[in-house]
Design an enzyme around this catalytic site. Structure first.
Site, PDB file in Angstrom:
ATOM      1  N   LYS A   1      -2.849   5.898  -4.325  1.00 57.42           N
ATOM      2  CA  LYS A   1      -4.133   6.839  -4.350  1.00 57.42           C
ATOM      3  C   LYS A   1      -3.844   8.247  -4.967  1.00 57.42           C
ATOM      4  CE  LYS A   1      -4.045   4.791   0.586  1.00 57.42           C
ATOM      5  NZ  LYS A   1      -2.619   4.349   0.688  1.00 57.42           N
TER       6      LYS A   1
ATOM      7  N   HIS B   1      -7.761   9.709  -1.986  1.00 54.52           N
ATOM      8  CA  HIS B   1      -7.036   9.423  -0.696  1.00 54.52           C
ATOM      9  C   HIS B   1      -7.909  10.217   0.256  1.00 54.52           C
ATOM     10  CE1 HIS B   1      -2.744   9.652   1.113  1.00 54.52           C
ATOM     11  NE2 HIS B   1      -3.662   9.356   1.893  1.00 54.52           N
TER      12      HIS B   1
ATOM     13  N   ASP C   1       0.880  -1.164   0.022  1.00 53.37           N
ATOM     14  CA  ASP C   1      -0.017  -0.156  -0.066  1.00 53.37           C
ATOM     15  C   ASP C   1       0.931   1.334  -0.038  1.00 53.37           C
ATOM     16  OD1 ASP C   1      -2.899   1.156   0.757  1.00 53.37           O
ATOM     17  OD2 ASP C   1      -1.531   2.239   1.735  1.00 53.37           O
TER      18      ASP C   1
ATOM     19  N   TYR D   1       2.886   9.924  -0.578  1.00 55.45           N
ATOM     20  CA  TYR D   1       4.124   9.595   0.321  1.00 55.45           C
ATOM     21  C   TYR D   1       5.109   9.802  -0.286  1.00 55.45           C
ATOM     22  CZ  TYR D   1       0.226   6.719   2.164  1.00 55.45           C
ATOM     23  OH  TYR D   1      -0.907   6.130   3.068  1.00 55.45           O
TER      24      TYR D   1
END
Length: 321
Positions: A82, A115, A48, A53
């Site tokens: 996402k 997200h 994931d 990120y």
């Protein structure tokens, strides 16, 4: 250790999603490379990540290396990423997904999530937290359905096998479910023994939506929204007692409990021994008596209150669930 040890749950898209995955939030560069490499060697097949990120490219390099060496097959992997809040406008959705695919060095993702229901103003692809002249978050309220229709196109184009949501509340999900051509397959939200999200879980189950728990161990290493008065889930006496009875660690008990309660879990770790320990949760079961004790811990405690976007009209946590 075989990846087949991890059970998979059937999504409404027809895909099967491993109930255990490796979370990579706050994991950067060399740390995330080492973590993903080790996790794949141990047997994880569910990874994931998210555009925000900043580690998709690192993960992609590791995944490609493993595939090229014949250590894993792409079709055995379940990769989740996402759509970030600055890319909600229809013209940005597919390009953002294609950027993620290029970063990950894959032709498709297995699951693509919106997200956050709070949209931000797009300035450029690198500005993920835009602010206005007064240094306030610069919101942009694109209709969720306009964004969702682009995710449906991503499925049509083979860029995503399944699509879903993250951090949305019941009202927001329901609106999409009622109008969508392709229903959400998964909802990813904070979920742990102190915050089981039962009403939201039951609502999703009624609509054939699976639920992925982030922060399943109580987010002990979170860098934001840290409240020193919050109880530490891993140190809860009930959890510690049950761990001793099961001959397992508190973390293993908490993950096993969530899976027995129908949740998918994505614990984050950069430490090899914890990555391995988090994988070793399918050789025991928690008794009904101890499941009931763990159920008594639920206190509706959010470790991630999302205060930074509380002024958005789409802030999801004003609703009870």
């Amino acid at each position: 250790m075989s990846a087949q040890i991890v059970p998979r749950i059937l999504l409404n898209s027809g895909q099967r999603m491993p109930v255990l995955g490796l979370g990579t939030y706050q994991s950067k560069s060399d740390n995330v490379k080492e973590a993903v490499s080790y996790a794949l060697d141990v047997g994880y097949r569910h990874i994931d990540t998210a555009y925000s990120y900043g580690n998709e490219q690192d993960i992609g390099e590791v995944v490609q290396e493993k595939i090229q060496k014949g250590l894993v097959k792409r079709e055995d992997l379940f990769i989740v990423t996402k759509l970030w809040s600055t890319f909600h406008k229809p013209e940005h959705v597919i390009p953002s997904l294609k950027k993620s695919l290029a970063n990950l060095q894959v032709d498709y993702v297995d699951l693509y999530l919106v997200h956050n229901p709070c949209g931000f103003k797009y300035t450029d692809e690198s500005n993920l937290f835009p602010t206005d002249a007064d240094n306030n978050v610069w919101y942009d309220q694109t209709d969720h359905m306009d964004t969702w229709k682009e995710l449906e196109k991503a499925v049509d184009q083979g860029l995503a096998k399944s699509i879903g949501l993250s951090n949305f509340n019941k009202r927001q999900i329901e609106r999409i479910v009622q109008s969508a051509r392709i229903k959400p397959a998964n909802l990813q939200v904070e979920c742990h023994a102190y915050f089981m999200q039962k009403p939201l879980f039951d609502f999703c189950k009624q609509h054939g939506i699976t639920l992925t728990a982030y922060g399943p161990l109580g987010a002990p290493t979170r860098l934001f929204s840290v409240n020193p008065n919050d109880p530490v889930l891993l140190e809860d006496p009930v959890v510690v007692e049950i761990a001793k009875l099961c001959g397992k660690t508190p973390a293993q008990v908490l993950l096993r409990y969530l899976i027995q309660m129908g949740r998918i879990v994505i614990p984050k770790s950069k430490t090899t021994n914890r990555i391995k320990a988090n994988f070793e949760i399918f050789d025991f079961e928690i008794s009904p008596e101890n499941v009931a004790k763990l159920g008594g811990l639920d206190r509706h405690l959010r470790y991630y209150p999302f205060d930074w976007c509380k002024d958005s009209v789409e802030f999801p946590f004003r609703d009870s669930y």
